[in-house]
Motif scaffolding. Sequence first.
Motif, PDB file in Angstrom:
ATOM      1  N   PHE A  34    -106.233  44.790 -76.319  1.00 18.00           N
ATOM      2  CA  PHE A  34    -106.269  44.708 -74.854  1.00 18.00           C
ATOM      3  C   PHE A  34    -107.119  43.515 -74.406  1.00 18.00           C
ATOM      4  CE2 PHE A  34    -108.063  45.827 -70.707  1.00 18.00           C
ATOM      5  CZ  PHE A  34    -106.920  46.194 -70.012  1.00 18.00           C
ATOM      6  N   VAL A  35    -108.263  43.359 -75.051  1.00 14.04           N
ATOM      7  CA  VAL A  35    -109.147  42.246 -74.694  1.00 14.04           C
ATOM      8  C   VAL A  35    -108.492  40.913 -75.027  1.00 14.04           C
ATOM      9  CG1 VAL A  35    -111.347  41.128 -75.226  1.00 14.04           C
ATOM     10  CG2 VAL A  35    -111.247  43.612 -74.962  1.00 14.04           C
ATOM     11  N   ALA A  54    -104.848  34.840 -69.848  1.00 12.32           N
ATOM     12  CA  ALA A  54    -105.555  34.059 -68.828  1.00 12.32           C
ATOM     13  C   ALA A  54    -105.792  32.629 -69.304  1.00 12.32           C
ATOM     14  CB  ALA A  54    -106.882  34.735 -68.486  1.00 12.32           C
ATOM     15  N   ILE A  55    -106.090  32.483 -70.589  1.00 12.94           N
ATOM     16  CA  ILE A  55    -106.309  31.142 -71.144  1.00 12.94           C
ATOM     17  C   ILE A  55    -105.027  30.324 -71.087  1.00 12.94           C
ATOM     18  CG2 ILE A  55    -106.716  29.911 -73.321  1.00 12.94           C
ATOM     19  CD1 ILE A  55    -108.795  32.116 -73.992  1.00 12.94           C
ATOM     20  N   SER A 102    -105.533  40.223 -72.619  1.00  9.24           N
ATOM     21  CA  SER A 102    -105.999  39.862 -71.270  1.00  9.24           C
ATOM     22  C   SER A 102    -106.571  38.453 -71.258  1.00  9.24           C
ATOM     23  CB  SER A 102    -107.062  40.856 -70.797  1.00  9.24           C
ATOM     24  OG  SER A 102    -106.586  42.179 -70.879  1.00  9.24           O
ATOM     25  N   LEU A 103    -107.427  38.147 -72.215  1.00  4.09           N
ATOM     26  CA  LEU A 103    -108.098  36.851 -72.206  1.00  4.09           C
ATOM     27  C   LEU A 103    -107.150  35.716 -72.588  1.00  4.09           C
ATOM     28  CD1 LEU A 103    -111.648  37.594 -73.673  1.00  4.09           C
ATOM     29  CD2 LEU A 103    -110.990  37.090 -71.319  1.00  4.09           C
TER      30      LEU A 103
END
Lengths: 238, 238
Positions: free
Chosen positions: B98-99, B106-107, B102-103
Amino acid sequence: MPSNMREQVERLSGPGASLPSATVRGIHSQIRHDIVTLRLKPGARLSENELALRFGTSRAPVREALIRLVEEGLIDVQPQRGSFVSRISLAAMQRARFVRESLEVAIARRATERGLSQEAQDRIAAALEEQERVQTDPELFTAADDAFHRALADDIGIAQIWAVLEREKSQFDRVRFLSLPVITPVSALITQHRNILTAVLERDPAAAEAAIRVHLSEVLKSAEALAAEYPDLILDDA
Amino acid sequence: MPSNMREQVERLSGPGASLPSATVRGIHSQIRHDIVTLRLKPGARLSENELALRFGTSRAPVREALIRLVEEGLIDVQPQRGSFVSRISLAAMQRARFVRESLEVAIARRATERGLSQEAQDRIAAALEEQERVQTDPELFTAADDAFHRALADDIGIAQIWAVLEREKSQFDRVRFLSLPVITPVSALITQHRNILTAVLERDPAAAEAAIRVHLSEVLKSAEALAAEYPDLILDDA
DNA sequence: TCTTGTCGACTAGTCGACAAGTAGCACAAC
DNA sequence: GTTGTGCTACTTGTCGACTAGTCGACAAGA
């Protein structure tokens, strides 16, 4: 040990505060609390000997607590020189904001898909009431603010996701304590919280995402102004 | 100390490997490497005395290295009982995924907005070539895989954002080492990498996001199958 | 006045020893 | 045979002492 060390120790812990049986966890959380609430200012020296004296232990448990704080980016250790509370870094702030925004947007999005459990709705309502009640106390308001975000994070079925956010959040918290009494109107933050909740309850992902982004941009907005005001506390490395 | 401890030590470090001047950082990275490459299996016992003997130091530096590993979730310490390599947790895997998703979404999104620097394009191209070359070696392929993702993360102007990902990634890595030789066709992973790069270069945020999600879902897909196959290594707490 | 050397006080890093708690095994009592 | 009971060997946790390195004050000398 300097002749005035005991004097400093008593100033920090209060006279006669013997703090018996302070374990590593206790030492860590106490120092951490002192740092994020700015009771220990960025740049302040942290002597292992002094802390060992203060907590009534040897240096070993203190060192272990400090290692954890180094890991969280709250302390810098310079070998053979000393340990210092890390300066608030604008770069670290931007990183923390990027991480929080990415994760909390994803969390809110997931919440709009799954809906909120009754328990989460109760916790969020309680947090909002608490925020209204303690508007004037930065420390209590911060706790209620966290409770809101945490209730949301805990409800999406990803274990320990809040722990990841909390790690980054400590960078935020110090700026929050610097800015809360001064700049951002607390009532605006509460309104933003309500907007987030409304969007999630109405199952509107786009609105939830927008509300989160607005809310998290608030802190960083004031950070740059604060960097000019407190150049000794904030490192402008952005 | 058990009579066969020295024997175990030599089996791990090789006979005559004296490893002089191993500092805390070295001890930490060595043990970490042994854990994520599954040379040290989940559940394995890690005695501080044994490690001190192996690295030729006292227990103090070993303890500090272990604390960092506990912080990363790779080791569990049971007071007065022992330290053990943590079992691979499906819940931790889901959190890590999940992390990461999500990251990295976004990146990638930010990369489509800002475009890639020439340096980043060179690093990514080199990583892709390397992946082709070392397809059959799990350890080298993993390194080249990381290099790809890291080159992207390093180029978006958020300092140290890769460090956040790396923290979570260690949970992934162990499953990756379990699954890479068996399940996922490596060539499919390389194709996915190329798809991500193409979408970013064409400044297509939606395509980049989709490509990242496809890519990161790959690992977790095999995780549940592996949990059934290796119940002693993987803790099914999802 | 400026440089240089020395000394003392402090720092984190490391070390060996002991304290406190746990698990398992030998062995006695029943 | 079963059960209890201590012994032993191990674990991590803590401690005080020692090391090497840094800094600042201060005195000797050019």
